[in-house]
Design a protein around this motif. Structure first.
Motif, PDB file in Angstrom:
ATOM      1  N   LEU A 163      35.111  38.937  46.516  1.00 42.12           N
ATOM      2  CA  LEU A 163      35.858  37.701  45.563  1.00 42.12           C
ATOM      3  C   LEU A 163      34.254  36.795  45.259  1.00 42.12           C
ATOM      4  CD1 LEU A 163      36.871  36.357  42.913  1.00 42.12           C
ATOM      5  CD2 LEU A 163      38.997  35.772  44.649  1.00 42.12           C
ATOM      6  N   ALA A 164      34.140  35.995  46.384  1.00 47.12           N
ATOM      7  CA  ALA A 164      33.260  34.147  46.489  1.00 47.12           C
ATOM      8  C   ALA A 164      31.326  35.264  46.765  1.00 47.12           C
ATOM      9  CB  ALA A 164      33.783  33.824  47.592  1.00 47.12           C
ATOM     10  N   ASP A 165      31.324  36.057  46.885  1.00 47.34           N
ATOM     11  CA  ASP A 165      30.150  36.869  46.981  1.00 47.34           C
ATOM     12  C   ASP A 165      29.907  37.180  45.701  1.00 47.34           C
ATOM     13  OD1 ASP A 165      28.152  38.301  47.951  1.00 47.34           O
ATOM     14  OD2 ASP A 165      28.667  39.837  48.233  1.00 47.34           O
ATOM     15  N   THR A 166      30.934  38.060  44.515  1.00 45.45           N
ATOM     16  CA  THR A 166      30.683  37.410  43.373  1.00 45.45           C
ATOM     17  C   THR A 166      30.140  36.529  42.342  1.00 45.45           C
ATOM     18  OG1 THR A 166      31.801  39.882  43.346  1.00 45.45           O
ATOM     19  CG2 THR A 166      31.721  39.176  41.220  1.00 45.45           C
ATOM     20  N   PHE A 167      31.223  35.514  42.826  1.00 44.25           N
ATOM     21  CA  PHE A 167      31.590  34.500  41.945  1.00 44.25           C
ATOM     22  C   PHE A 167      29.871  33.732  42.369  1.00 44.25           C
ATOM     23  CE2 PHE A 167      32.223  29.973  42.021  1.00 44.25           C
ATOM     24  CZ  PHE A 167      33.150  29.427  41.360  1.00 44.25           C
ATOM     25  N   GLU A 168      29.884  33.947  43.722  1.00 38.28           N
ATOM     26  CA  GLU A 168      28.423  32.657  43.539  1.00 38.28           C
ATOM     27  C   GLU A 168      27.035  33.771  42.740  1.00 38.28           C
ATOM     28  OE1 GLU A 168      25.195  31.737  45.023  1.00 38.28           O
ATOM     29  OE2 GLU A 168      24.805  33.491  45.163  1.00 38.28           O
ATOM     30  N   VAL A 169      27.190  34.980  42.669  1.00 40.73           N
ATOM     31  CA  VAL A 169      26.228  35.467  42.156  1.00 40.73           C
ATOM     32  C   VAL A 169      25.951  35.130  41.222  1.00 40.73           C
ATOM     33  CG1 VAL A 169      25.113  37.991  41.339  1.00 40.73           C
ATOM     34  CG2 VAL A 169      26.102  37.251  43.795  1.00 40.73           C
ATOM     35  N   LEU A 170      27.027  34.985  39.897  1.00 42.01           N
ATOM     36  CA  LEU A 170      27.744  35.054  38.742  1.00 42.01           C
ATOM     37  C   LEU A 170      26.653  32.990  38.261  1.00 42.01           C
ATOM     38  CD1 LEU A 170      30.852  35.980  38.196  1.00 42.01           C
ATOM     39  CD2 LEU A 170      28.393  36.806  37.407  1.00 42.01           C
ATOM     40  N   ILE A 171      26.663  32.213  39.082  1.00 43.82           N
ATOM     41  CA  ILE A 171      26.351  30.993  38.958  1.00 43.82           C
ATOM     42  C   ILE A 171      24.857  31.022  38.625  1.00 43.82           C
ATOM     43  CG2 ILE A 171      25.350  28.986  40.206  1.00 43.82           C
ATOM     44  CD1 ILE A 171      28.073  29.343  42.014  1.00 43.82           C
ATOM     45  N   ASP A 215      32.748  31.073  31.644  1.00 44.21           N
ATOM     46  CA  ASP A 215      32.392  33.068  31.802  1.00 44.21           C
ATOM     47  C   ASP A 215      32.701  32.735  32.502  1.00 44.21           C
ATOM     48  OD1 ASP A 215      31.929  31.893  28.989  1.00 44.21           O
ATOM     49  OD2 ASP A 215      29.719  31.325  29.830  1.00 44.21           O
ATOM     50  N   ILE A 216      32.983  32.591  33.671  1.00 42.03           N
ATOM     51  CA  ILE A 216      32.240  32.805  35.671  1.00 42.03           C
ATOM     52  C   ILE A 216      34.127  33.500  35.748  1.00 42.03           C
ATOM     53  CG2 ILE A 216      32.036  32.378  38.320  1.00 42.03           C
ATOM     54  CD1 ILE A 216      29.831  30.719  37.052  1.00 42.03           C
ATOM     55  N   LEU A 217      35.233  32.400  35.232  1.00 40.29           N
ATOM     56  CA  LEU A 217      36.068  32.290  35.309  1.00 40.29           C
ATOM     57  C   LEU A 217      36.523  34.233  34.822  1.00 40.29           C
ATOM     58  CD1 LEU A 217      37.557  28.778  36.032  1.00 40.29           C
ATOM     59  CD2 LEU A 217      37.239  30.611  38.178  1.00 40.29           C
ATOM     60  N   ALA A 218      36.704  33.778  33.801  1.00 43.01           N
ATOM     61  CA  ALA A 218      36.797  34.384  32.443  1.00 43.01           C
ATOM     62  C   ALA A 218      35.907  36.210  33.492  1.00 43.01           C
ATOM     63  CB  ALA A 218      35.887  34.824  31.086  1.00 43.01           C
ATOM     64  N   ALA A 219      34.913  36.436  33.675  1.00 41.70           N
ATOM     65  CA  ALA A 219      34.092  37.451  34.116  1.00 41.70           C
ATOM     66  C   ALA A 219      34.586  38.615  35.813  1.00 41.70           C
ATOM     67  CB  ALA A 219      33.343  37.090  34.319  1.00 41.70           C
ATOM     68  N   ILE A 220      35.396  37.016  36.437  1.00 48.21           N
ATOM     69  CA  ILE A 220      36.405  37.131  37.682  1.00 48.21           C
ATOM     70  C   ILE A 220      37.994  38.212  37.008  1.00 48.21           C
ATOM     71  CG2 ILE A 220      37.639  36.539  39.440  1.00 48.21           C
ATOM     72  CD1 ILE A 220      34.191  36.332  40.261  1.00 48.21           C
ATOM     73  N   VAL A 221      38.364  37.377  36.243  1.00 48.28           N
ATOM     74  CA  VAL A 221      39.474  37.916  35.927  1.00 48.28           C
ATOM     75  C   VAL A 221      39.720  39.431  34.687  1.00 48.28           C
ATOM     76  CG1 VAL A 221      41.860  36.888  33.985  1.00 48.28           C
ATOM     77  CG2 VAL A 221      40.677  35.113  35.608  1.00 48.28           C
ATOM     78  N   ARG A 222      38.341  39.482  34.385  1.00 49.88           N
ATOM     79  CA  ARG A 222      38.030  40.589  33.690  1.00 49.88           C
ATOM     80  C   ARG A 222      38.302  42.008  35.278  1.00 49.88           C
ATOM     81  NH1 ARG A 222      34.993  38.679  30.397  1.00 49.88           N
ATOM     82  NH2 ARG A 222      33.085  38.810  31.596  1.00 49.88           N
ATOM     83  N   HIS A 223      38.440  41.479  35.994  1.00 48.90           N
ATOM     84  CA  HIS A 223      38.353  42.350  37.278  1.00 48.90           C
ATOM     85  C   HIS A 223      39.052  42.117  38.769  1.00 48.90           C
ATOM     86  CE1 HIS A 223      34.643  44.223  35.858  1.00 48.90           C
ATOM     87  NE2 HIS A 223      33.676  42.537  35.867  1.00 48.90           N
ATOM     88  N   SER A 224      40.198  41.312  38.007  1.00 52.62           N
ATOM     89  CA  SER A 224      41.833  41.103  38.765  1.00 52.62           C
ATOM     90  C   SER A 224      42.760  42.668  39.341  1.00 52.62           C
ATOM     91  CB  SER A 224      42.631  39.890  38.442  1.00 52.62           C
ATOM     92  OG  SER A 224      43.741  39.806  39.182  1.00 52.62           O
ATOM     93  N   GLY A 225      42.835  43.173  40.185  1.00 50.69           N
ATOM     94  CA  GLY A 225      42.944  44.349  39.930  1.00 50.69           C
ATOM     95  C   GLY A 225      42.646  45.670  40.150  1.00 50.69           C
ATOM     96  N   SER A 226      41.454  45.801  40.059  1.00 53.35           N
ATOM     97  CA  SER A 226      40.500  46.215  39.701  1.00 53.35           C
ATOM     98  C   SER A 226      39.456  45.839  41.623  1.00 53.35           C
ATOM     99  CB  SER A 226      40.142  47.087  38.658  1.00 53.35           C
ATOM    100  OG  SER A 226      38.705  45.644  37.861  1.00 53.35           O
ATOM    101  N   GLN A 227      38.748  45.149  41.320  1.00 52.97           N
ATOM    102  CA  GLN A 227      37.769  45.456  41.712  1.00 52.97           C
ATOM    103  C   GLN A 227      37.799  44.283  42.709  1.00 52.97           C
ATOM    104  OE1 GLN A 227      33.955  43.041  40.686  1.00 52.97           O
ATOM    105  NE2 GLN A 227      33.649  42.756  42.791  1.00 52.97           N
ATOM    106  N   PHE A 228      39.105  43.284  42.798  1.00 53.39           N
ATOM    107  CA  PHE A 228      39.378  42.046  43.112  1.00 53.39           C
ATOM    108  C   PHE A 228      41.055  42.226  43.661  1.00 53.39           C
ATOM    109  CE2 PHE A 228      36.147  40.146  40.605  1.00 53.39           C
ATOM    110  CZ  PHE A 228      34.522  40.365  41.736  1.00 53.39           C
ATOM    111  N   ASP A 229      41.291  41.732  44.388  1.00 55.05           N
ATOM    112  CA  ASP A 229      43.019  41.038  44.933  1.00 55.05           C
ATOM    113  C   ASP A 229      43.552  39.570  44.358  1.00 55.05           C
ATOM    114  OD1 ASP A 229      45.645  39.667  46.237  1.00 55.05           O
ATOM    115  OD2 ASP A 229      45.280  40.570  47.880  1.00 55.05           O
ATOM    116  N   PRO A 230      44.525  40.911  43.167  1.00 54.20           N
ATOM    117  CA  PRO A 230      44.614  39.095  41.884  1.00 54.20           C
ATOM    118  C   PRO A 230      45.324  37.881  42.427  1.00 54.20           C
ATOM    119  CG  PRO A 230      45.966  41.436  41.815  1.00 54.20           C
ATOM    120  CD  PRO A 230      44.964  41.788  42.792  1.00 54.20           C
TER     121      PRO A 230
END
Length: 409
Positions: free
Chosen positions: A136-144, A156-171
């Protein structure tokens, strides 16, 4: 001899080496570690696991450091065909290390998806918690985007993360990140280069690790392996330099501990070479002036990285000054001959010897007789220390017997 250094400080320096580019230093690992630590704090992670999380985050892309194009792709928005090879390579580098083996599994799985669609087949909470946080932290950093005002990116960054909650990331971790990122200061810290010093200083509360010289050698061996993999022509270069330099140090009367310190310097002398693209290192023809300037910066970055580690002053000097010369025209610091200590001169001789005895893309390895003539000529021109060169060749077959085994007869 005991090195009273913070392991966090050592890994802070080594993590910079993992993201060297020909434009200088990025901060991907540092910012990933900062975000991971904030998530760990938000979920109430205990001190020990939080410490290992930080260490794993600082080294999470260690498996990619030797491959220039792949490494740069990880820190961009370019599509990557295989996210997992470098994670597996990082695992292999660390799993047998007494110092770092606890980090191997989180690094192995730091790109694995929460939904189990990754090659490992692990899903959900079967994945190591540290791996889930780093993912999660790695993907977040790359989006900056460093070219854009940081708070303008928040939604925008948080929305991109939330879109992958439950699929790529631990909700649950996505929720924790959102809570940590609610504060404006979270974002300002990420965008402020000077904040890193405060961040790492605050983490020294994790404890001071006492490393003896043998533990330090183990860490240096790992990074020597990474550096030498940057080219198929340098498979054992750092180990050859380390072997020759420590041998010469012993002949010159250095103590057993000092010869081991010399071995560390030899293993790390080309650490800054991770700033040189593979295509330059493996170019079969003559380098252009621009390409040679890129090559020259490696000693500079070796010094700047190693001097960040408390207690490494002598190691940094011996390692990084191996292209300084007795006529004062070496690079990158143009050290006056009177200030060029014996240890630096020893590593310089060992480096030239190793380079001439190894294959290079522009020539095959040289026979020992030719190597001796070239090095004696360099000594006469005050490019190398004549006494050390004579000591080297006076040892005869003894030096050849201690080499890693790739140099021809």
């Amino acid at each position: 001899m005991i090195f009273n250094i913070y392991l966090t400080n050592l890994l802070k320096a080594f993590s910079l080496a993992l993201e060297l580019t020909d434009g200088g230093l990025s901060r991907h690992h540092w910012r990933t570690a900062m975000v991971a630590d904030r998530i760990g704090g938000q979920i109430g992670l205990a001190q020990g696991p939080r410490q290992n999380l930080l260490y794993a985050a600082l080294l999470h892309d260690i498996g990619a450091a030797s491959r220039w194009d792949e490494k740069n792709s990880l820190y961009s928005h370019k599509p990557i065909t295989d996210l997992y090879w470098h994670a597996e390579e990082g695992y292999r580098l660390l799993v047998d290390s007494p110092l770092f083996k606890a980090l191997a599994k989180p690094i192995r799985h730091h790109h694995d998806r929460w939904d189990g669609s990754s090659p490992s087949g692990l899903a959900g909470k079967d994945l190591p918690l540290a791996a889930r946080i780093i993912n999660l932290a790695d993907t977040f950093e790359v989006l900056i985007n460093d070219g854009r005002y940081i708070l303008d990116q928040r939604e925008d960054i948080l929305a991109a993360i939330v879109r992958h909650s439950g699929s790529q990331f631990d909700p649950d971790l996505v929720e924790a990140l959102g809570e940590a990122a609610y504060k404006d200061s979270f974002w300002f810290d990420l965008a402020t280069p000077h904040y890193f010093d405060h961040f790492f200083h605050s983490l020294q509360s994790h404890g001071q690790v006492r490393l003896n010289i043998d533990g330090l050698l183990g860490a240096a061996e790992i990074f020597a392996t990474i550096v030498d993999r940057t080219s198929r022509f340098t498979a054992t270069h750092s180990r050859t330099v380390a072997a020759v330099a420590s041998f010469l140090a012993g002949v010159k009367g250095y103590s057993d501990t000092e010869t081991k310190i010399m071995r560390v310097a030899g293993l790390l002398h080309d650490l800054g070479k991770l700033t040189v693209p593979n295509q330059i290192l493996e170019k079969p023809g003559k380098l252009t002036p621009r390409e040679f300037t890129v090559i020259k910066q490696h000693a500079y970055y070796t010094h700047r990285i190693l001097t960040q580690v408390d207690g490494f002053e002598l190691i940094a000097e011996w390692a990084a000054f191996h292209h300084e010369t007795l006529d004062g025209t070496g690079y990158p610091f143009r050290i006056p001959p009177a200030n060029l200590r014996l240890g630096c001169r020893i590593v310089a001789v060992a480096d030239v010897y190793a380079a001439l005895r190894e294959d290079r893309p522009y020539r095959p390895s040289m026979p020992l007789s030719d190597v001796e003539k070239i090095m004696l000529d360099m000594a006469a021109a005050r490019r190398l220390d004549a006494d050390i060169v004579h000591t080297l060749f006076a040892a005869g077959d003894t030096v050849e017997e201690i080499l890693p085994g790739t140099c021809p007869a």
